[in-house]
Design a protein around this motif. Structure first.
Motif, short mmCIF file in Angstrom:
data_model
loop_
_atom_site.label_atom_id
_atom_site.label_comp_id
_atom_site.label_asym_id
_atom_site.label_seq_id
_atom_site.Cartn_x
_atom_site.Cartn_y
_atom_site.Cartn_z
N VAL A 76 0.86 -1.18 0.00
CA VAL A 76 0.00 0.00 0.00
C VAL A 76 0.89 1.23 0.00
O VAL A 76 2.05 1.17 0.42
N ILE A 77 0.35 2.34 -0.49
CA ILE A 77 1.07 3.61 -0.46
C ILE A 77 0.28 4.55 0.42
O ILE A 77 -0.93 4.71 0.24
N ARG A 78 0.97 5.15 1.37
CA ARG A 78 0.33 6.05 2.32
C ARG A 78 1.18 7.30 2.48
O ARG A 78 2.35 7.32 2.11
N SER A 79 0.59 8.33 3.06
CA SER A 79 1.34 9.55 3.35
C SER A 79 2.35 9.27 4.45
O SER A 79 2.06 8.55 5.40
N ALA A 80 3.53 9.82 4.29
CA ALA A 80 4.57 9.69 5.31
C ALA A 80 4.23 10.56 6.50
O ALA A 80 3.68 11.65 6.34
N PHE B 232 5.21 10.16 0.14
CA PHE B 232 4.44 8.93 0.24
C PHE B 232 5.38 7.76 0.46
O PHE B 232 6.48 7.72 -0.11
N VAL B 233 4.95 6.82 1.28
CA VAL B 233 5.74 5.64 1.61
C VAL B 233 4.96 4.40 1.16
O VAL B 233 3.76 4.30 1.40
N ALA B 234 5.67 3.48 0.52
CA ALA B 234 5.08 2.18 0.16
C ALA B 234 5.43 1.20 1.27
O ALA B 234 6.58 1.12 1.70
N CYS B 235 4.42 0.45 1.73
CA CYS B 235 4.61 -0.53 2.79
C CYS B 235 3.98 -1.86 2.38
O CYS B 235 2.94 -1.87 1.71
N ASN B 236 4.58 -2.96 2.82
CA ASN B 236 3.96 -4.26 2.54
C ASN B 236 2.84 -4.50 3.55
O ASN B 236 2.57 -3.66 4.42
N ALA B 237 2.20 -5.65 3.46
CA ALA B 237 1.05 -5.96 4.32
C ALA B 237 1.42 -5.97 5.80
O ALA B 237 0.56 -5.72 6.65
N ASP B 238 2.68 -6.25 6.11
CA ASP B 238 3.13 -6.26 7.50
C ASP B 238 3.57 -4.89 7.99
O ASP B 238 4.02 -4.75 9.13
N GLY B 239 3.47 -3.88 7.13
CA GLY B 239 3.87 -2.53 7.51
C GLY B 239 5.33 -2.21 7.26
O GLY B 239 5.78 -1.11 7.57
#
Length: 156
Positions: A5-9, A61-68
């Motif tokens: 997922v991509i979320r705001s840093a 924006f930061v991309a993170c896997n399902a585990d964060g």
């Protein structure tokens, strides 16, 4: 490709993650008119602007896997299209952890930055890449970016 997922840093952990990728960026910079120490100091200063820009009119924006686990980031901010003498979006920073190269994370981050830029009403998005960073140049060209200028430097 793993799901992410991509979320705001936000927060100190994201800041530290972003800072830890400086060495990856420094390692691909060949700047004949500058020492490695100058390049490292430049990169540290420039990376520090990612959150300053985000707090003003830009976004990180930061991309993170399902585990964060953080996989990469992109910083996009207002820029200027010198040719059109008009505002444009500017991808200032993009980096992914080494094991995420060629997995689609960087492309998704760029697309997220482009979506942000379109939502802000920009007609163009620009970026700079060091001439020595052949991998990044090929990546950006495959994403539809093309060179318009080339800056040459000489130490005197």
């Amino acid at each position: 490709m793993s799901a992410f997922v991509i979320r705001s840093a936000s927060g100190a952990e994201d800041r530290e993650f972003i800072r830890t990728l400086d060495d990856r960026l420094i390692d691909v910079i060949v700047a004949p008119a500058h020492s490695r120490a100058e390049v490292a100091a430049f990169q540290a200063r420039f990376t520090a602007t990612a959150f300053a820009a985000s707090e003003e009119a830009g976004a990180t924006f930061v991309a993170c896997n399902a585990d964060g686990r953080r996989l990469g980031y992109v910083n996009v901010r207002p820029g200027v299209d010198d040719i059109a003498d008009a505002p444009c979006a500017y991808i200032a920073l993009l980096a992914v952890v080494e094991e995420q190269e060629r997995t689609g994370v960087a492309r998704a981050l760029v697309q997220h930055a482009e979506s942000w830029a379109m939502q802000k009403g920009y007609e163009r998005i620009a970026l700079d890449v060091f001439a020595s960073n052949a991998g990044a140049r090929a990546f950006y060209e495959s994403a539809g970016y093309g060179a318009e200028t080339l800056r040459l430097v000489r130490q005197i």
